[in-house]
Design a protein around this motif. Structure first.
Motif, short mmCIF file in Angstrom:
data_model
loop_
_atom_site.label_atom_id
_atom_site.label_comp_id
_atom_site.label_asym_id
_atom_site.label_seq_id
_atom_site.Cartn_x
_atom_site.Cartn_y
_atom_site.Cartn_z
N GLY A 29 -21.52 5.45 -7.92
CA GLY A 29 -22.80 6.03 -8.26
C GLY A 29 -23.63 6.43 -7.07
N VAL A 30 -23.01 6.47 -5.89
CA VAL A 30 -23.66 6.88 -4.65
C VAL A 30 -22.80 7.97 -4.02
CG1 VAL A 30 -24.52 6.14 -2.39
CG2 VAL A 30 -24.61 4.57 -4.34
N ARG A 31 -23.42 8.98 -3.48
CA ARG A 31 -22.69 10.12 -2.94
C ARG A 31 -21.74 9.72 -1.82
NH1 ARG A 31 -26.74 14.29 -0.80
NH2 ARG A 31 -27.65 13.71 -2.82
N ASN A 32 -20.54 10.32 -1.85
CA ASN A 32 -19.51 10.15 -0.82
C ASN A 32 -18.86 8.76 -0.82
OD1 ASN A 32 -19.95 12.79 0.08
ND2 ASN A 32 -21.52 12.14 1.53
N ILE A 33 -18.98 8.02 -1.91
CA ILE A 33 -18.30 6.73 -2.03
C ILE A 33 -17.35 6.80 -3.22
CG2 ILE A 33 -18.52 4.24 -2.34
CD1 ILE A 33 -21.28 4.37 -1.17
N TRP A 34 -16.06 6.44 -2.98
CA TRP A 34 -15.03 6.55 -3.99
C TRP A 34 -14.18 5.28 -4.03
CZ3 TRP A 34 -14.57 11.22 -6.72
CH2 TRP A 34 -15.33 12.29 -6.22
N SER A 35 -13.85 4.86 -5.21
CA SER A 35 -12.81 3.86 -5.39
C SER A 35 -11.47 4.59 -5.48
CB SER A 35 -13.06 3.06 -6.68
OG SER A 35 -11.92 2.28 -7.01
N VAL A 36 -10.52 4.22 -4.62
CA VAL A 36 -9.19 4.82 -4.61
C VAL A 36 -8.18 3.69 -4.74
CG1 VAL A 36 -7.57 6.28 -3.35
CG2 VAL A 36 -10.03 6.68 -3.13
N GLN A 37 -7.48 3.66 -5.87
CA GLN A 37 -6.56 2.57 -6.18
C GLN A 37 -5.17 3.11 -6.46
OE1 GLN A 37 -8.92 1.03 -9.48
NE2 GLN A 37 -9.47 -0.75 -8.29
N PHE A 38 -4.17 2.48 -5.86
CA PHE A 38 -2.78 2.86 -6.08
C PHE A 38 -2.12 1.79 -6.95
CE2 PHE A 38 -4.15 4.99 -2.28
CZ PHE A 38 -3.53 6.23 -2.33
N TYR A 39 -1.32 2.26 -7.93
CA TYR A 39 -0.69 1.38 -8.91
C TYR A 39 0.83 1.50 -8.83
CZ TYR A 39 -5.25 0.92 -11.21
OH TYR A 39 -6.56 0.64 -11.49
N ASN A 40 1.51 0.40 -9.19
CA ASN A 40 2.96 0.47 -9.30
C ASN A 40 3.35 0.83 -10.73
OD1 ASN A 40 2.68 -1.86 -10.84
ND2 ASN A 40 3.41 -3.24 -9.23
N ALA A 41 4.66 0.81 -11.00
CA ALA A 41 5.15 1.20 -12.32
C ALA A 41 4.69 0.28 -13.43
CB ALA A 41 6.68 1.27 -12.31
N MET A 42 4.26 -0.93 -13.09
CA MET A 42 3.77 -1.89 -14.08
C MET A 42 2.26 -1.78 -14.27
SD MET A 42 6.55 -3.26 -14.99
CE MET A 42 5.94 -4.61 -16.00
N ASP A 43 1.64 -0.75 -13.70
CA ASP A 43 0.21 -0.50 -13.79
C ASP A 43 -0.60 -1.63 -13.15
OD1 ASP A 43 -1.75 1.37 -14.47
OD2 ASP A 43 -2.31 0.26 -16.28
N THR A 44 -0.03 -2.18 -12.08
CA THR A 44 -0.70 -3.22 -11.30
C THR A 44 -1.18 -2.62 -9.98
OG1 THR A 44 0.69 -4.95 -12.25
CG2 THR A 44 -0.43 -5.47 -10.19
N ILE A 45 -2.39 -2.93 -9.58
CA ILE A 45 -2.93 -2.40 -8.33
C ILE A 45 -2.14 -2.97 -7.15
CG2 ILE A 45 -4.93 -2.31 -6.80
CD1 ILE A 45 -6.69 -2.56 -9.29
N ILE A 46 -1.64 -2.06 -6.30
CA ILE A 46 -0.95 -2.50 -5.09
C ILE A 46 -1.76 -2.16 -3.83
CG2 ILE A 46 1.36 -2.42 -6.09
CD1 ILE A 46 1.74 0.34 -4.86
N LEU A 47 -2.73 -1.28 -3.95
CA LEU A 47 -3.62 -0.97 -2.83
C LEU A 47 -4.97 -0.59 -3.40
CD1 LEU A 47 -3.97 -0.63 0.23
CD2 LEU A 47 -3.27 1.76 -0.03
N ASP A 48 -5.99 -1.36 -3.02
CA ASP A 48 -7.33 -1.21 -3.58
C ASP A 48 -8.29 -0.90 -2.44
OD1 ASP A 48 -9.44 -1.26 -5.37
OD2 ASP A 48 -9.72 -3.42 -5.21
N THR A 49 -8.85 0.32 -2.44
CA THR A 49 -9.67 0.75 -1.32
C THR A 49 -10.98 1.35 -1.79
OG1 THR A 49 -8.80 3.02 -1.17
CG2 THR A 49 -7.57 1.29 -0.02
N LEU A 50 -11.93 1.36 -0.89
CA LEU A 50 -13.16 2.12 -1.04
C LEU A 50 -13.17 3.16 0.07
CD1 LEU A 50 -15.50 1.70 -3.10
CD2 LEU A 50 -16.83 0.77 -1.22
N GLU A 51 -13.33 4.42 -0.31
CA GLU A 51 -13.22 5.50 0.66
C GLU A 51 -14.55 6.23 0.77
OE1 GLU A 51 -10.37 9.43 1.34
OE2 GLU A 51 -9.55 7.59 0.47
N ILE A 52 -15.01 6.40 2.00
CA ILE A 52 -16.24 7.14 2.26
C ILE A 52 -15.82 8.52 2.75
CG2 ILE A 52 -18.34 7.26 3.65
CD1 ILE A 52 -18.22 4.13 3.66
#
Length: 282
Positions: A229-252
């Motif tokens: 809800g703030v400009r230029n801030i993003w949640s970027v999450q990578f999932y495996n085949a089981m729909d489990t988060i394997i990389l959880d990041t916040l990207e500016i």
């Protein structure tokens, strides 16, 4: 309920995959082979507006730059057969999602199999189709427009009981967004490698809030990109085949690179689109 920065409220997962209006899910084989069918031959003969559009898209791809505004092609008033043929010809690529505009309209976004070519459908709050476009761009303009009204800074109260590291993280985020200019390299905070308690994550989520854009990229695995809800801030999450988060990041960043078409994509897509035009539409 999933772990990680972005925890979808009950029922919100469905919003991450938005089918185009009036369309049914297509099997990959059908998307790849449709133009070679007899039905396609008959449709191509009568859908001359599609035949005219394809070289215009290829010409736009030939000159498009990753850091420049894209070009829109309005197909709202095309006959239904033409719009169906365009759907079949462009197919469905890796990136799809939604963007809620400040005006209240919703943009449904689907990248074509040719990267850098996007189908954008605008609906009103009741779901009625208002406009249908093809856009050649690194990312649809609707994504930037949706984020344009977001605040540019964060504010918060004291850390909650049980918090460990949320205050230094918020200080880092506030400093980075304050200094960020469009075009700067992204700054990434990796929660997968950073000790954050549930109280930390809860306070961080409440402080940053949920934004107006949700994108899913299904290239090498699944990646979900959600605007805060703030400009230029993003949640970027990578999932495996089981729909489990394997990389959880916040990207500016203005837009995370995982969702953006690169310079070479435009040239490759131009060549592919011209091949399709030559093989099936001439």
């Amino acid at each position: 309920m999933k772990a990680g920065f972005w925890i979808a409220p009950q029922g919100d997962d469905a919003a991450m995959t938005v089918m185009p209006i009036g369309a049914e899910p297509l099997q990959s084989a059908r998307k790849l082979n449709y133009l070679a069918t007899r039905s396609a031959e008959e449709m191509i003969r009568r859908c001359r507006r599609t035949a005219t559009l394809l070289p215009e898209l290829a010409d736009a791809l030939a000159v498009q730059k990753a850091d420049q505004p894209g070009r829109l092609f309005d197909i709202t008033d095309f006959p239904n057969d033409d719009r169906e043929l365009i759907t079949q010809t462009l197919g469905e690529g890796e990136v799809a999602g939604i963007a809620a505009l400040p005006s209240g309209l919703l943009a449904q976004i689907q990248e074509a199999v040719m990267a850098g070519v996007w189908r954008i459908r605008f609906t009103d709050p009741d779901g009625r189709l208002l406009a249908d476009y093809i856009e050649v761009a690194s990312i649809p303009a609707a994504v930037r427009q949706a984020c344009s009204a977001l605040p540019a800074s964060i504010s918060h109260g004291p850390a909650p009981a049980g918090a460990m590291n949320v205050m230094p993280v918020l200080t880092e985020i506030g400093d980075r967004i304050g200094r960020y200019n469009n075009g700067d390299p992204a700054h990434i905070i990796t929660f997968s490698l950073f000790p954050m308690s549930p109280d930390d994550m809860g306070f961080l989520q409440a402080t940053l809030g949920a934004g107006p854009v949700q994108l899913t990229s299904r290239g090498y695995g699944t990646c979900r990109v959600v605007a805060a809800g703030v400009r230029n801030i993003w949640s970027v999450q990578f999932y495996n085949a089981m729909d489990t988060i394997i990389l959880d990041t916040l990207e500016i960043a203005e837009i995370p690179s995982v969702a953006i078409a690169a310079e070479e994509d435009f040239r490759d897509s131009e060549a592919r689109l011209r091949d399709i035009e030559e093989a099936y539409f001439k």
